[in-house]
Design an enzyme around this catalytic site. Structure first.
Site, PDB file in Angstrom:
ATOM      1  N   TYR A  45       0.152  -8.485  -3.121  1.00  0.00           N
ATOM      2  CA  TYR A  45      -0.718  -9.253  -2.205  1.00  0.00           C
ATOM      3  C   TYR A  45      -2.128  -9.171  -3.094  1.00  0.00           C
ATOM      4  O   TYR A  45      -2.627 -10.406  -3.176  1.00  0.00           O
ATOM      5  CB  TYR A  45      -0.850  -8.738  -0.979  1.00  0.00           C
ATOM      6  CG  TYR A  45      -1.916  -9.154  -0.051  1.00  0.00           C
ATOM      7  CD1 TYR A  45      -1.806 -10.046   0.738  1.00  0.00           C
ATOM      8  CD2 TYR A  45      -3.345  -8.712  -0.141  1.00  0.00           C
ATOM      9  CE1 TYR A  45      -2.672 -10.912   1.577  1.00  0.00           C
ATOM     10  CE2 TYR A  45      -4.325  -9.708   0.460  1.00  0.00           C
ATOM     11  CZ  TYR A  45      -4.069 -10.477   1.346  1.00  0.00           C
ATOM     12  OH  TYR A  45      -5.042 -11.146   2.154  1.00  0.00           O
ATOM     13  N   SER A  91     -13.940  -7.114   4.591  1.00  0.00           N
ATOM     14  CA  SER A  91     -12.928  -6.348   3.653  1.00  0.00           C
ATOM     15  C   SER A  91     -13.800  -6.080   2.338  1.00  0.00           C
ATOM     16  O   SER A  91     -14.877  -6.358   2.261  1.00  0.00           O
ATOM     17  CB  SER A  91     -11.909  -7.118   3.272  1.00  0.00           C
ATOM     18  OG  SER A  91     -12.379  -8.510   2.578  1.00  0.00           O
ATOM     19  N   LEU A  92     -13.007  -5.012   1.678  1.00  0.00           N
ATOM     20  CA  LEU A  92     -13.630  -4.556   0.163  1.00  0.00           C
ATOM     21  C   LEU A  92     -12.998  -5.067  -0.902  1.00  0.00           C
ATOM     22  O   LEU A  92     -11.857  -5.454  -0.814  1.00  0.00           O
ATOM     23  CB  LEU A  92     -13.449  -3.151   0.539  1.00  0.00           C
ATOM     24  CG  LEU A  92     -14.089  -2.245   1.555  1.00  0.00           C
ATOM     25  CD1 LEU A  92     -13.956  -0.645   1.452  1.00  0.00           C
ATOM     26  CD2 LEU A  92     -15.961  -2.422   1.712  1.00  0.00           C
ATOM     27  N   GLU A 125     -14.788   8.419   0.725  1.00  0.00           N
ATOM     28  CA  GLU A 125     -13.801   9.006   1.808  1.00  0.00           C
ATOM     29  C   GLU A 125     -12.456   8.458   1.849  1.00  0.00           C
ATOM     30  O   GLU A 125     -12.077   7.361   1.302  1.00  0.00           O
ATOM     31  CB  GLU A 125     -14.502   8.366   3.208  1.00  0.00           C
ATOM     32  CG  GLU A 125     -14.718   6.785   3.180  1.00  0.00           C
ATOM     33  CD  GLU A 125     -15.684   6.670   4.430  1.00  0.00           C
ATOM     34  OE1 GLU A 125     -16.750   7.451   4.766  1.00  0.00           O
ATOM     35  OE2 GLU A 125     -15.728   5.406   4.812  1.00  0.00           O
ATOM     36  N   LYS A 127      -9.229   6.505   2.062  1.00  0.00           N
ATOM     37  CA  LYS A 127      -8.890   5.110   2.715  1.00  0.00           C
ATOM     38  C   LYS A 127      -7.770   5.307   3.724  1.00  0.00           C
ATOM     39  O   LYS A 127      -6.407   5.396   3.335  1.00  0.00           O
ATOM     40  CB  LYS A 127      -8.775   4.054   1.685  1.00  0.00           C
ATOM     41  CG  LYS A 127      -8.463   2.754   2.460  1.00  0.00           C
ATOM     42  CD  LYS A 127      -8.461   1.785   1.071  1.00  0.00           C
ATOM     43  CE  LYS A 127      -8.362   0.305   1.704  1.00  0.00           C
ATOM     44  NZ  LYS A 127      -7.139  -0.078   2.196  1.00  0.00           N
ATOM     45  N   ASP A 129      -4.537   4.694   6.099  1.00  0.00           N
ATOM     46  CA  ASP A 129      -3.615   3.451   6.006  1.00  0.00           C
ATOM     47  C   ASP A 129      -3.214   3.314   7.437  1.00  0.00           C
ATOM     48  O   ASP A 129      -2.101   3.608   7.990  1.00  0.00           O
ATOM     49  CB  ASP A 129      -2.437   3.657   5.402  1.00  0.00           C
ATOM     50  CG  ASP A 129      -1.585   2.524   4.964  1.00  0.00           C
ATOM     51  OD1 ASP A 129      -2.063   1.150   5.563  1.00  0.00           O
ATOM     52  OD2 ASP A 129      -0.397   2.620   4.717  1.00  0.00           O
ATOM     53  N   GLU A 185     -10.657   3.799  12.092  1.00  0.00           N
ATOM     54  CA  GLU A 185      -9.292   3.469  11.758  1.00  0.00           C
ATOM     55  C   GLU A 185      -8.317   4.405  12.902  1.00  0.00           C
ATOM     56  O   GLU A 185      -8.560   5.614  13.154  1.00  0.00           O
ATOM     57  CB  GLU A 185      -8.847   3.961  10.334  1.00  0.00           C
ATOM     58  CG  GLU A 185      -7.858   3.330   9.901  1.00  0.00           C
ATOM     59  CD  GLU A 185      -8.164   1.766   9.176  1.00  0.00           C
ATOM     60  OE1 GLU A 185      -7.006   1.093   8.781  1.00  0.00           O
ATOM     61  OE2 GLU A 185      -9.263   1.423   9.364  1.00  0.00           O
ATOM     62  N   TYR A 237     -15.907   5.825  10.783  1.00  0.00           N
ATOM     63  CA  TYR A 237     -16.320   5.953   9.550  1.00  0.00           C
ATOM     64  C   TYR A 237     -17.493   4.932   9.311  1.00  0.00           C
ATOM     65  O   TYR A 237     -18.217   5.011   8.224  1.00  0.00           O
ATOM     66  CB  TYR A 237     -15.545   5.704   8.262  1.00  0.00           C
ATOM     67  CG  TYR A 237     -14.677   4.521   8.315  1.00  0.00           C
ATOM     68  CD1 TYR A 237     -15.094   3.390   8.482  1.00  0.00           C
ATOM     69  CD2 TYR A 237     -13.346   4.533   8.548  1.00  0.00           C
ATOM     70  CE1 TYR A 237     -14.266   2.110   8.536  1.00  0.00           C
ATOM     71  CE2 TYR A 237     -12.479   3.503   8.827  1.00  0.00           C
ATOM     72  CZ  TYR A 237     -12.987   2.166   8.635  1.00  0.00           C
ATOM     73  OH  TYR A 237     -12.174   1.187   8.984  1.00  0.00           O
ATOM     74  N   LYS A 325      -7.893   1.942  -4.891  1.00  0.00           N
ATOM     75  CA  LYS A 325      -6.346   2.119  -4.587  1.00  0.00           C
ATOM     76  C   LYS A 325      -5.508   3.243  -5.389  1.00  0.00           C
ATOM     77  O   LYS A 325      -5.655   3.076  -6.691  1.00  0.00           O
ATOM     78  CB  LYS A 325      -5.703   0.874  -4.575  1.00  0.00           C
ATOM     79  CG  LYS A 325      -5.924  -0.184  -3.660  1.00  0.00           C
ATOM     80  CD  LYS A 325      -5.960   0.305  -2.393  1.00  0.00           C
ATOM     81  CE  LYS A 325      -5.961  -0.950  -1.379  1.00  0.00           C
ATOM     82  NZ  LYS A 325      -5.072  -1.915  -1.303  1.00  0.00           N
ATOM     83  N   CYS A 419      29.046 -18.241  -3.252  1.00  0.00           N
ATOM     84  CA  CYS A 419      28.301 -17.709  -2.399  1.00  0.00           C
ATOM     85  C   CYS A 419      29.462 -16.773  -1.534  1.00  0.00           C
ATOM     86  O   CYS A 419      30.235 -17.254  -1.135  1.00  0.00           O
ATOM     87  CB  CYS A 419      27.977 -18.758  -1.182  1.00  0.00           C
ATOM     88  SG  CYS A 419      27.256 -18.211   0.294  1.00  0.00           S
ATOM     89  N   CYS A 422      30.177 -18.261   2.209  1.00  0.00           N
ATOM     90  CA  CYS A 422      31.149 -19.345   2.287  1.00  0.00           C
ATOM     91  C   CYS A 422      31.862 -19.939   1.282  1.00  0.00           C
ATOM     92  O   CYS A 422      32.736 -21.091   1.336  1.00  0.00           O
ATOM     93  CB  CYS A 422      30.391 -20.621   2.929  1.00  0.00           C
ATOM     94  SG  CYS A 422      29.284 -21.442   1.664  1.00  0.00           S
ATOM     95  N   CYS A 437      23.421 -21.217  -2.968  1.00  0.00           N
ATOM     96  CA  CYS A 437      24.686 -21.646  -2.416  1.00  0.00           C
ATOM     97  C   CYS A 437      24.381 -23.217  -2.229  1.00  0.00           C
ATOM     98  O   CYS A 437      23.569 -23.518  -1.511  1.00  0.00           O
ATOM     99  CB  CYS A 437      24.894 -21.053  -1.005  1.00  0.00           C
ATOM    100  SG  CYS A 437      26.099 -21.580  -0.072  1.00  0.00           S
ATOM    101  N   CYS A 443      27.589 -23.258   5.390  1.00  0.00           N
ATOM    102  CA  CYS A 443      27.432 -21.549   5.202  1.00  0.00           C
ATOM    103  C   CYS A 443      26.768 -21.261   6.338  1.00  0.00           C
ATOM    104  O   CYS A 443      25.705 -21.649   6.636  1.00  0.00           O
ATOM    105  CB  CYS A 443      26.269 -21.867   4.110  1.00  0.00           C
ATOM    106  SG  CYS A 443      26.243 -20.033   3.408  1.00  0.00           S
TER     107      CYS A 443
END
Length: 773
Positions: A45, A91-92, A125, A127, A129, A185, A237, A325, A419, A422, A437, A443
């Site tokens: 991402y 966002s950061l 601090e 992060k 999740d 969070e 936070y 990250k 496939c 099928c 396929c 199929c």
């Protein structure tokens, strides 16, 4: 995605890629924020986002309110009431290396014009999740809680947030502003998450892949009583809207939040300069597994709030904060098998079956292998010990193998060419990394998706048959091919069964039958499009129908083309650099003797003598395919005997169709199953209408037209059909080759493009006057 560096893209290519990236990022945002079901890793991402931002930086004129740099999260779900945040929840930016952290500090110093000997203090601090939430307090009392949503509008989940013990209903102590939005969070401790999953599995209930999905799913329960049973926690936070300042530094603000009754992460710490940030990051990375909750990095914020105010924002991210990250977590395990999954559009995806291994607190049994090229590139074999990574702690993938642990009998993996569902051929089109396929309508893995396309508005357009009905009828065994739709309309036993069921009744069944019977007469182009053949879209279907005119002519041509599909060797030969149609003709006309007449000559000279007239660029390509005389003899045979049939060439030569679509058509009709499905469908139809020949004597014949804006006198489909019937070509984008732009209210960038290229711009009334109403 294009492999070209951004600075080598043209503006039009950059616009197209940015639009594609924006759509893909929006889809992944919805999967992550609304459905708690991410399909790609955080790392993948982030790579998409970085590419999009780089395009925006290089082509600033392409930035719009919908651009990736302007979007945060995803729109709020309709399940909860919307909440407009008093101050956006932004966002950061991300950092992935110590060099990027050093650059972050250097940018702050430059912006603030700080002397070299002045230290910059930060609060670092963990992060967490989890799921971001904002809590609004008025006069010390919690009045509303919301998710982040798209950053500006979230979901009202007040009742669910009230069930979390870490969130005070009223603030403690004193000194809090009259109005304050406390942000933090929501998360689940690992041991309590594992206990919940174990209990749910034992009772046959739903389990969750990781604590983050668990926290998000728990907070979005319609019934707060269910949320109350879930082991959720909250770390505060930050803050949003406040009626009055309450601190002068980030560290003092955290102290205040703690005094008011909030849990503040004990590992948050005030440090100085990039060296202090990196040291704290290293310590948290070492201690990560023992924290008891999931973190995926460390957040750094400038401590002084007056400096934060001066630094401000870039687009929708603060200059004064960044998220550093962690790299994805890894483990080693044994690859026990490779399973092939067939997607709803026919793509064959290899999935690694692994000896179970725990990575980051999650038991992993399967991992993606992406495609056959990836398996070959990494030389992954069954029995190998593989290095497994949970990228972004979400989707497992195999990084590589441990060569010294490979079993002696491990053989290279042979990717299937048929496939597994099928048994149809599985082929790779030009430029495609995935094998698909060709079974299409027969199929089982693809059938519901294909039937959705078949009954769609631009195909057979059958009223009353949506995905819900198609899925239900397929699960009953009623629909196995398109012809079954028409058989159902005359199957009184099944219709009687439907009449007794909730949601149907006499009127619904009567309408369903009428909708099906109304389509027993169908236009040729709609029939071709409805077959769902890869590469044969709506416009190509129109071109094919106009060229052949009748179903009989089209069908006969397809069957003939199916017998003349070029061999893989011919395709490889034809795609060689410098190999033209003339080169192929020269090769096909040549008959080199079995024995080499020029044994002492170099290879290039042999090729020149065997195939006189072939230019040197083509000879270089041929030399790669034919390094010796027997191979040269074989080249001539391939060119002469294994190329496409004349009919396949005819289809490929239709303007706007081309060889890729022609080959897809031939491969579809090459499959006996597909031919049987088509024959059965034709038996159920009353008539296939011949193609309407486009007019050539109108004011717009041969002209290229683009429609834009909110058309008021006709729908977009009606406008397109009318223009094409008058011999015009309808395009989706404006270029210097466009003749007319028909613009309704709200016309945007296409209007600007038309003005730039000098295109004639018409209102709807002017267009109607031009075409005679």
């Amino acid at each position: 995605m294009s492999d070209l560096p951004v600075d080598q893209l043209s503006e039009s290519d950059a616009r197209a890629e940015l639009d594609r990236l924006a759509a893909e990022l929006a889809r992944h945002d919805a999967l992550y924020h609304q459905q708690d079901a991410p399909e790609i890793s955080d790392a993948d991402y982030d790579a998409l986002k970085r590419r999009a931002l780089e395009i925006e930086d290089t082509f600033p004129d392409l930035t719009s309110p919908e651009s990736p740099s302007q979007v945060v999260g995803s729109a709020a779900s309709s399940q909860f009431a919307p909440v407009r945040h008093g101050v956006p929840m932004l966002s950061l930016d991300n950092a992935f290396s110590t060099d990027e952290v050093t650059d972050f500090e250097a940018r702050i110093r430059r912006f603030l014009k700080l002397p070299a000997d002045e230290h910059v203090a930060f609060v670092a601090e963990p992060k967490i999740d989890g799921l971001s939430a904002s809590l609004r307090y008025e006069n010390g009392v919690l009045v509303r809680g919301a998710t982040r949503g798209d950053g500006r509008t979230g979901e009202d989940v007040t009742a669910n947030l009230r069930t979390i013990a870490d969130i005070p209903q009223t603030l403690s102590g004193s000194g809090w502003p009259e109005v304050i939005e406390v942000r933090g969070e929501v998360y689940a401790p690992n041991d309590e998450f594992d206990a919940f999953n174990a209990a749910a599995e034992a009772e046959g209930g739903r389990t969750y892949a990781n604590p983050r999905n668990f926290a998000a799913g728990s907070l979005r329960q319609k019934d707060p009583a269910i949320t109350a049973t879930r082991p959720l926690r909250f770390f505060a936070y930050a803050w949003g809207e406040v009626s009055a300042p309450f601190a002068d530094t980030q560290a003092h603000a955290l102290d205040a939040l703690k005094a008011w009754g909030f849990k503040v992460n004990a590992r948050s710490k005030r440090v100085e300069d990039a060296a202090g940030l990196i040291a704290l990051y290293d310590g948290l990375q070492t201690d990560r597994a023992g924290l008891g909750y999931d973190i995926d990095g460390v957040v750094y914020k400038v401590d002084r709030l007056d400096w934060q105010a001066r630094l401000g924002f870039v687009a929708r991210t603060p200059r004064w904060a960044i998220a550093h990250k962690f790299p994805a977590q890894q483990a080693q395990t044994v690859l026990e098998g490779i399973d092939i999954q067939v997607g709803r559009t026919g793509s064959l995806t290899p999935v690694a079956r692994l000896h179970p291994v725990t990575v980051g607190g999650v038991v992993v049994r399967n991992a993606t292998l992406h495609n056959e090229d990836e398996i070959a590139r990494k030389d992954v074999r069954i029995g190998d010990t593989v290095i497994l990574q949970r990228a972004g702690d979400v989707i497992p993938q195999i990084l590589g193998i441990v060569p010294e642990k490979r079993p002696a009998d491990a053989a290279p993996y042979v990717f299937p060419t048929r496939c597994p569902v099928c048994d149809s051929e599985a082929v790779r089109e030009d430029g495609e990394v995935r094998r698909r396929c060709t079974g299409g309508l027969i199929c089982n893995a693809q059938l519901v998706e294909r039937l959705k396309h078949f009954v769609g508005r631009r195909a057979f357009d059958i009223e009353g048959l949506g995905e819900k009905q198609l899925t239900a009828f397929h699960e009953r065994g009623w629909l196995k091919e398109p012809a079954d739709i028409f058989r159902l309309a005359r199957d009184e036993t099944r219709l009687s069964e439907l009449r007794t069921e909730e949601g149907y009744g006499e009127a619904s069944v009567r309408n369903l039958v009428a909708g099906i019977d109304a389509r027993r007469t169908i236009a040729l182009d709609r029939l071709i499009f409805a077959l769902g053949i890869r590469e044969i879209g709506e416009q190509t279907s129109i071109l094919l129908s106009r060229h052949f005119g009748t179903w009989a002519a089209f069908h006969a041509a397809c069957l003939d083309a199916a017998e003349g599909i070029p061999s893989a060797e011919w395709t490889q030969l034809a795609e060689g650099h410098g190999v033209s149609e003339r080169t192929l003709s020269v090769l096909a006309a040549a008959t080199p003797p079995a024995d080499d007449p020029w044994p002492e000559a170099p290879l290039d000279q042999k090729l020149a003598l065997a195939f006189p007239g072939v230019a040197s660029p083509a000879r270089r390509a041929l030399a790669l395919l034919a390094p010796d005389w027997p191979a040269i003899v074989r080249l001539a045979q391939v060119a002469r005997e294994e190329g496409p049939s004349m009919t396949l060439g005819e289809i490929a030569g239709i303007a706007g169709v081309g060889p890729v679509a022609a080959r897809a058509l031939a491969q579809f009709f090459h499959e006996p199953h597909n031919r049987a499905v088509v024959d059965a469908l034709i038996e159920q139809l009353d008539r296939v209408e011949d193609a309407e020949r486009p007019k050539t004597d109108t004011a717009v014949a041969g002209k290229t037209v683009v429609f834009t804006g909110a058309l008021e006198r006709f729908t977009r489909d009606e406008a397109k059909a009318r223009a094409e019937s008058l011999g015009a070509k309808v395009s989706g984008s404006v270029s210097k080759k466009t003749d007319y732009l028909v613009a309704g209210p709200g016309a945007g960038s296409k209007m600007a493009d038309a003005q730039k290229h000098g295109v004639v711009i018409l209102t709807e009334d002017e267009w109607l006057a031009l075409i005679g109403g």
